[in-house]
Every structure is written in structure tokens, then in C-alpha cells.
Enzyme design. Structure first.
Site, PDB file in Angstrom:
ATOM      1  CB  SER A 200     -15.627  28.790  19.404  1.00  0.00           C
ATOM      2  OG  SER A 200     -15.217  28.031  20.429  1.00  0.00           O
ATOM      3  CG  HIS A 246     -16.805  27.189  15.384  1.00  0.00           C
ATOM      4  ND1 HIS A 246     -16.178  26.054  15.607  1.00  0.00           N
ATOM      5  CD2 HIS A 246     -17.152  27.395  16.576  1.00  0.00           C
ATOM      6  CE1 HIS A 246     -15.809  25.696  16.638  1.00  0.00           C
ATOM      7  NE2 HIS A 246     -16.390  26.611  17.450  1.00  0.00           N
TER       8      HIS A 246
END
Length: 295
Positions: A200, A246
Site C-alpha cells: 500500500s 499510506h
């Protein structure tokens, strides 16, 4: 009034589109074949600009052979397969996922964890215990099918266009350093014994770089902004998601992406790879600081 409106429509339609990218209007033409070319397809010649086909066909640019090679927007070499690196990255992620499915015990050696056992014990596992490789292996490790499925779909959709515009080496640097930035921020801010994994961070780096690229090409920014906003809402509303990865990947992707597409031509490689080195240096610094805290 009707005649004036018709004339306006005719003038708007008279602006040609690039012969390689018909959806991009341009007023520049190749000085040899006179086909319309957009900024991505322009190759500087001794007089004006030429298209990639004319450059491949023979001289006229006034530069050496290497300088005459068709280049991407960021200065990379145009490849026959513009998605090769993306396919390889997906293949690595898939191979690691299958290996973990076959041998479950492998997972504990790959995911990111700061220190185990936790304080007051002396860590024998984790990054603080000397297993720095976890910052990298965790980027390619997934445990759930939905997790790898979502990340690989995003990698395919975002990575292909980025690889085409940046070139293979620059795109790979963007992906890896964004993933490392996500790992480093997770290591710094998450609990020392908290385990995390997934691509991610690198994918969010591609989100950031895609936004920068679309702004550089003057595309409609609303789709990528909306998609990024949805992903950020999910990041902070769902439990069990390492938001640090993230955000770390996103910030690194924006910084590196901006350097890739806005670097001045005369110092392009220096600015691009210098920025990559700078972000990588920050990653190392954060890792050292957190290791000192945990150890």
C-alpha cells in the site's frame, strides 16, 4: 449570431491532435514530416522539434546517437513494452503471496515489526533487532486475497501509465522509495510490536506521482483527486490499516514525482536522482531514530 457560433466551432475543431495521442491538442508540428506532436512526443532538434519516428529514421537533430533516442516526458528511454517493470512487480508480489499461502510460517519472517519481544525485554526480532530487511520484504508481502487483489489492481492501473511516462529506471526508483518511505513512517509511529505488511505504501506513492503527472500534462484532475480522497477516507475509517504507510508513501510519491516531471532538461538526471537520494536519506534517518528508541 448563428454564423458566428458555427465559425467558433469550426476554429475549435481545427486545432490538430497529436498523431500518437489524438486526444491531446497541439500547435507544434515535426519539422521533418510536419505531423502534429504533443510535448511528450517532442524531441529537440537543431531547429524546432521532431517526432519519435523521424528521429528513429535518421539524423537531423544535431545531437549524438544517444541524445537522438526517443525519450519519455521525464527523460527515460521509450521501451517496446511500457509495462514490463509493472508486470515484474506484480509477479514478485504474487510469488511471495503464493509462498506464504503454501508455508504459513514464512509470514513471520517477512512482515514489518519494530521489536519483538516488546519492552522491557531486549528485542531479538524486528527492525530494532537488526532485521532491517523487513522494511523491504513487507512491501511485497500480503496475507489476504482481497488485500493483494486491491493493491495489484491499483498497481496495474497506476503503474502502467507512470512507467510509460517516466521510463523504467525512474519508475522503479519511485515505486521502491515510496514503499520504503511508507515502511519507515510505520516503523517510526506505530507501536514497536505492531506488525504490518502490504504494497500500500508504494501504491500510494504511485497515487501521488500520478496526480503530479496529470497536473503537468494539464489533464482533468478531478478523477484522481476523487479516487485519492476515497482511499484516504478508507485509510482513516477502517481499523487494522497502517495509515502511516499510506501517508509516508503518498508524500514520497508527490516529492519524487514532482522532481521527475519538472526537472530542468539540462540538469534532469541530477535533480531526479538527487531527490530520490534525499528521500532515501530521510528514510534512513527515521529508521535510525526509531531503532535508537526501541533498542
Amino acid at each position: 449570431m448563428d454564423d458566428q457560433a458555427a465559425d467558433g466551432r469550426q476554429d475549435a475543431q481545427s486545432v490538430p491532435g497529436c498523431y500518437r495521442h489524438p486526444d491531446r491538442e497541439t500547435g507544434v508540428r515535426c519539422t521533418r514530416c510536419e505531423r502534429p506532436i504533443c510535448p511528450e512526443c517532442m524531441i529537440e532538434a537543431s531547429v524546432g522539434f521532431q517526432c519519435p519516428e523521424c528521429v528513429r529514421g535518421g539524423g537531423g537533430t544535431g545531437h549524438g546517437p544517444s541524445a537522438s533516442m526517443p525519450r519519455t516526458l521525464a527523460g527515460g528511454t521509450i521501451a517496446a513494452d511500457p509495462r514490463l517493470v509493472t508486470k515484474i512487480l506484480i509477479g514478485i508480489n504474487a510469488a511471495v503471496f503464493l509462498a506464504v499461502m503454501i508455508e504459513k510460517s514464512l509470514l513471520s519472517d517477512l512482515y514489518l515489526v519494530g521489536a519483538w519481544p516488546p519492552a522491557p525485554f531486549t528485542p531479538t526480532q524486528g527492525v530494532a533487532g537488526g532485521e532491517w530487511y523487513r522494511l523491504v520484504t513487507s512491501m511485497f508481502t500480503h496475507e489476504e486475497i482481497w488485500h493483494i487483489g486491491f493493491n495489484m489492481l491499483s498497481l496495474w492501473l497506476l503503474g502502467g501509465p507512470l512507467e510509460e511516462h517516466l521510463g523504467r529506471a525512474r519508475y522503479l526508483a519511485l515505486y521502491l522509495i515510496s514503499g520504503l518511505a511508507g515502511s519507515a513512517l510505520t516503523y517510526l509511529l506505530a507501536g514497536g510490536s505492531t506488525a504490518s505488511l502490504g504494497a500500500s505504501g508504494a501504491v500510494f506513492g504511485l497515487f501521488g506521482a500520478t496526480a503530479v503527472l496529470m497536473r503537468r500534462l494539464r489533464y482533468d484532475m478531478r478523477p484522481i483527486i476523487a479516487l485519492l480522497a476515497i482511499n484516504l477516507v478508507i485509510t482513516f475509517s477502517w481499523t487494522g490499516i497502517a495509515w502511516q504507510a499510506h501517508i509516508g508513501g503518498l508524500v514520497a510519491g508527490v516529492v519524487i514525482g514532482y522532481a521527475m516531471v519538472h526537472a530542468p532538461r539540462e540538469r534532469r538526471a541530477l535533480v531526479q536522482y538527487g531527490t530520490c537520494a534525499l528521500v532515501l536519506g530521510v528514510v534512513v534517518l527515521l529508521t535510525l531514530v526509531r531503532t535508537a528508541q526501541l533498542a
